[in-house]
Write an enzyme that holds these catalytic residues in place. Structure first.
Site, PDB file in Angstrom:
ATOM      1  N   SER A  25      -3.892   1.441   7.068  1.00 43.11           N
ATOM      2  CA  SER A  25      -4.893   0.525   7.566  1.00 43.11           C
ATOM      3  C   SER A  25      -5.074  -0.716   6.694  1.00 43.11           C
ATOM      4  O   SER A  25      -5.506  -1.747   7.188  1.00 43.11           O
ATOM      5  CB  SER A  25      -6.236   1.233   7.678  1.00 43.11           C
ATOM      6  OG  SER A  25      -6.680   1.653   6.406  1.00 43.11           O
ATOM      7  N   SER A  57      -3.106   4.880   3.925  1.00 43.36           N
ATOM      8  CA  SER A  57      -3.449   3.492   4.260  1.00 43.36           C
ATOM      9  C   SER A  57      -3.131   2.477   3.184  1.00 43.36           C
ATOM     10  O   SER A  57      -3.180   1.273   3.442  1.00 43.36           O
ATOM     11  CB  SER A  57      -4.939   3.388   4.608  1.00 43.36           C
ATOM     12  OG  SER A  57      -5.186   3.993   5.843  1.00 43.36           O
TER      13      SER A  57
END
EC number: 6.3.5.7
Lengths: 480, 460
Positions: free
Chosen positions: B72, B96
């Site tokens: 992310s 992430s």
């Protein structure tokens, strides 16, 4: 459930005080601001462990925290941290007594919880809460009331909460079920959030009669959660069993499990304040009190406010016991109950808010007992210690911390022996027999001459009014 | 979209404070998947992050089609790629930090869980969230790392009392001591003492040649310099992705509950014929409108994982312990927790250094059998074209299959870049025992040098 006096769930959170304006004293944690993390306050654990030990509960060496989820306006994070799966303690009991005799109420468990907001006031969010869950051992509203009162006293004695229901520090959820003698328990209903012993009794009676009426009419009691309407004195349905929210309990990943070692438990035990049952017995034996006196002493206000994080602090009992050393128990008791507490009640203050120190009260009592202080109207009043009461009121009003001698001087209240005043008066009468005779015959105007003479003899230490009264007592009323 | 209108909370994150105190400058905030939920940085109110990597020797036509930066923390990796910053902070819940670092051709460290304070980090899944560091060079990561986690045991380590999961100083020191058994690596040409484990479960069917070839080159280079490559098995790895999505989503559903539009962020005004008889009805409008699609998906998944399946079996008075009831909670959440333990145990079984967090293991002396580090590809492929990404099925979730095990175990992992045959970067992950972050960084620095050599060889 009881709100713990040491206050906060989190050490970083601001100190929460009752009576503070809404939404003025909250921290980012309390508002569940993104990025904040909870923190367990060690003194909250200490106080809960104390309570558990005082109830003879089995404190668990391992307990853990869970999240209980629901959407409500009083819950900023959308969940409450509680101890669902592994509570702080299991078992324990509370002994109650009353017109029903004596009885033991068993405890299921004691768990730590995070307090939600009170309505939408963030000041209260994030405080630590202790929930005590009992078994269904109570058979009447009176027993339930006795249980609540006993718990309040216990919590105050061990210093874990002021257990003040009016301020919301102590609340009850009660379950009611009704059955015919010999039958098993009937279906139960839970009444939530009762906040006074009076409401507790009323709500229980209302609910019991609702059940009886339903059963008498051949209807069934439906299991549900109910609220109590204080104005109409009836309970009302909050939600049925089918509407019960799924709280989606989940272990809280932020607070690590609480590991309590034997050494820690021993250290708490070592400083555990006296159990109220034991304390009652001791007060009777040691000071010759009757049960009435003991009840009065134990019920004085919130006993212990708990800003001291578990210090045994100034409860009415400890204040009494400190003051009574070397003094008459009944006298000290009367001073605390009839003077100090009466004045505090008059000014709408709690015992914990009293500025009067134990040393100040001790000195005051001594002055009166040795008859060294008074603005006595007659000898009777001298013993009542009117001047001493003035000083006491002065301290309560101004919060003066000076010792009594200083205050006396400041207030113009002289230390003079009653016998001395009388001696000065009699000497003055002897010095001016003709003036005395005129007073005896009813000429009060010349009395002031004798007053002046007596004052002169006392080098101005005696109170003029006092001297005047004393002279009147001797010459006119002939009471002395 | 929640952050769009966010008020100043009145405090800084501990990591930000530490960096500022040590003279760092904060340049700005970067784009990412909403609440860190995603593996491709496509779930953002601000549009997807476009991968800024420019492959050498690739026809210009192909360059123009935008690729994902990974997620992310795609924005953090993207700005590190062109050295727009010295280093970028990221978060890593299941990969992430490492995944976007691999896709963008930079290095990304996910430290041991509990070493860097999470105070001020918006929670996605508390038990997995860590603060990551991304930079073009491992050396830069180290410079940030020593600010956030001082390594000398005599320095007061950065324990943060505001983070209850911050590991206390004595355990940090214990981990430091345990690392003394780690081989000393001074000479890049003499890695004879280094035992590298290659976990056999990290080569799933989805893993293509694009990734395998550069990974083999790395292994060859290491072997040539004397390192022992040891095949190891982490048998519970196959459950890691499922366990991760159950646990991460369950925690996310809980953590997202506070976004009700009352105290911060956006508030959606319900239409005036809306039924607002319950508090939750009011919240529902705001939450439905402002949460992104992916976040809503995970909230639903997580909510179900925590649900008591049959409401009739649940007592209104919830205090009765040990009630035998069957719930999704037991079937998913608790099972996933058990799997997590197995995964953690897998790692403890293969490492030579004991895990100081496990009291039963503290007595365990360093074995000669175990490995010092694990090595595996970070991703199953190179950065996908944004146009080929479909959010249907499990494709996007499979991206994380190689990174979630280290997250579940809470152990340090760093991804360092190498170049695949098509000119796009892939990552190699170095994974170590809990608390051996310093050693993992050391190996990463050595391998970075090796890869420069191997990559330049293949490209010329």
């Amino acid at each position: 459930m009881a709100w713990m006096g040491s206050g906060h769930w989190s050490r970083d959170a601001m100190t929460s005080q009752l009576g503070v304006e809404a939404n003025t004293s909250y921290s980012a944690i309390d508002a569940a601001w993104p990025g904040t993390l909870p923190k367990l306050n060690k003194s909250c654990v200490d106080l809960a462990v104390r309570t558990a030990l005082a109830c003879g509960a089995n404190v668990q060496s391992f307990s853990a925290f869970d999240r209980k989820h629901y959407f409500y306006a009083d819950l900023p994070a959308g969940y409450q941290i509680t101890q669902k799966y592994a509570p702080l303690s299991l078992g324990g009991e509370v002994r109650i007594s009353g017109s029903f005799g004596e009885k033991t109420i068993r405890l299921q468990q004691i768990q730590l919880e995070q307090e939600n907001l009170k309505a939408i006031d963030l000041n209260r969010a994030g405080s630590a809460l202790m929930e005590l869950v009992s078994y269904p051992d109570m058979r009447s509203p009176e027993e339930a009331a006795a249980y609540v009162k006993t718990l309040q006293t216990l919590l105050r004695t061990v210093g874990s909460s002021d257990a003040n229901m009016e301020q919301g520090s102590f609340r009850c959820d009660v379950n009611v079920s009704v059955n015919r003698p010999g039958d098993p328990f009937g279906t139960r209903c839970e009444i939530k959030n009762l906040n006074s012993v009076g409401f507790l009794i009323t709500a229980l009676n209302a609910e019991i009669y609702r059940h009886i009426e339903l059963l008498d009419q051949g209807n069934q009691v439906i299991q549900e959660t109910r609220g109590f309407d204080e104005n109409r004195m009836i309970t009302y349905k909050l939600r049925s069993k089918e509407d019960a929210p799924d709280y989606r309990y989940m272990p809280d990943s932020n607070l690590p499990p609480l590991i309590l070692t034997q050494a820690y438990l021993q250290s708490i035990k070592a400083f555990l304040p006296e159990h109220p049952d034991h304390l009652r017995k001791r007060l009777v034996e040691q000071y010759g009190f009757n049960q009435q006196d003991v009840n009065v002493l134990l019920s004085i206000d919130a006993g212990r406010d708990v800003p001291f994080d578990g210090e045994t602090g100034q409860s009415a009992v400890s204040f009494f016991e400190e003051t009574v050393k070397g003094r008459n128990p009944k006298t000290v008791f009367n001073w605390i109950v009839n003077e100090l507490v009466a004045q505090l009640v008059l000014h709408k203050r709690t015992f914990g808010q009293s500025p009067l120190s134990q040393a100040q009260l001790g000195d005051l009592i001594d002055l009166v007992e040795t008859r060294k202080i008074s603005i006595f109207i007659n000898v009777e009043d001298c013993i009542k210690g009117t001047a001493a009461k003035d000083i006491l009121r002065h301290i309560l009003r101004t919060g003066a911390i000076e010792d009594i001698a200083t205050l006396q001087a400041n207030l113009g209240l002289m230390t003079i022996d009653v016998a001395d005043v009388r001696m000065f008066c009699e000497t003055a009468i002897g010095d001016f027999p003709d003036v005395a005779e005129r007073v005896r015959q009813g000429n009060k105007k010349v009395l002031m001459k004798l007053v002046g003479a007596a004052m002169k003899l006392s080098n101005g230490r005696a109170d003029a009014n006092l001297v005047k009264t004393c002279l009147e007592d001797i010459l006119i009323h002939r009471t002395i | 979209m929640w952050i769009k209108n966010a008020q100043d909370p009145g405090y800084d994150a501990t990591v930000v404070n530490l960096l500022l105190e040590n003279g760092a400058q904060i340049l700005g905030k970067t784009n990412c998947d909403e609440f860190g939920m995603g593996s491709l940085s496509i779930h953002s109110f601000f549009k997807p992050v476009i991968n800024p990597f420019t492959p050498a020797n690739v026809p210009p036509a192909k360059k123009s089609e935008p690729r994902s930066a990974g997620g992310s923390s795609g924005g953090s990796a993207a700005i590190a790629t062109h050295k727009l910053c010295f280093a970028a902070l990221a978060t890593d819940t299941g990969g992430s930090t490492r995944l976007p670092a691999a896709y963008c051709g930079v290095a990304g460290l996910k430290p041991s869980y509990g070493l860097i304070s999470r105070w001020g980090v918006i929670a996605f899944a508390d038990s997995l969230d860590t603060v990551g560091i991304i930079a073009s060079k491992v050396e830069n990561i180290r410079r940030v790392y020593v600010i956030l986690i001082p390594v000398e045991s005599d320095v007061v380590a950065q324990y943060d009392e505001r983070d209850p999961t911050s590991v206390p100083v004595d355990i940090r020191n214990a981990a430091h001591d345990a690392c003394e058994h780690f081989p000393v690596l001074e000479d890049i040409n003499d890695l004879g003492k280094l035992r590298i484990g290659i976990p056999q479960e990290y080569f799933p069917a989805e893993l293509g040649d694009t990734v395998l070839k550069p990974f083999r080159r790395v292994l060859q280079a290491l072997e040539q310099r004397g390192a022992s490559l040891i095949p190891v098995s982490l048998p519970s790895t196959k459950y890691a992705l499922s366990a991760y999505y159950v646990l991460a989503s369950a925690e996310a559903s809980s953590n997202m509950a506070r976004y009700d539009g009352v105290r911060y962020g956006m508030q959606y005004r319900p239409p005036y014929d809306a039924d607002l008889s319950k508090t939750s009805d009011v919240y529902a409008h705001t939450r439905s409108f402002y949460f992104g699609k992916e976040v809503k998906k995970r909230i639903l998944l997580g909510t179900y994982a925590l649900t008591a399946e049959s409401v009739h079996n649940v007592s209104v008075m919830e205090h009765i312990p040990n009630q035998p009831i069957f719930r999704a909670f037991d079937n998913y959440y608790l099972k996933a927790q058990e799997l997590r333990k197995l995964i953690r145990q897998d790692f403890n079984n293969v490492f030579r250094i004991p895990n100081v967090l496990q009291s039963s293991n503290t007595s365990k002396t360093t074995t000669t059998q175990g490995v010092d580090i694990l090595l595996h590809p970070t991703t199953i492929r190179t950065a996908p074209l944004l146009s080929e990404i479909s959010d249907k099925g499990l494709d996007t979730y499979v991206q994380d299959v190689l990174t979630v095990p280290a997250s579940l175990a809470g152990i340090p992992a760093i991804s360092i870049p190498s170049i695949a045959d098509d000119g796009w970067p892939v990552g190699t992950s170095i994974v170590g025992q809990w608390g051996s972050d310093e050693k993992v960084l050391k190996v990463a620095e050595l391998m970075e040098k090796l890869m420069h050599e191997t990559d330049s060889k293949t490209l010329t």
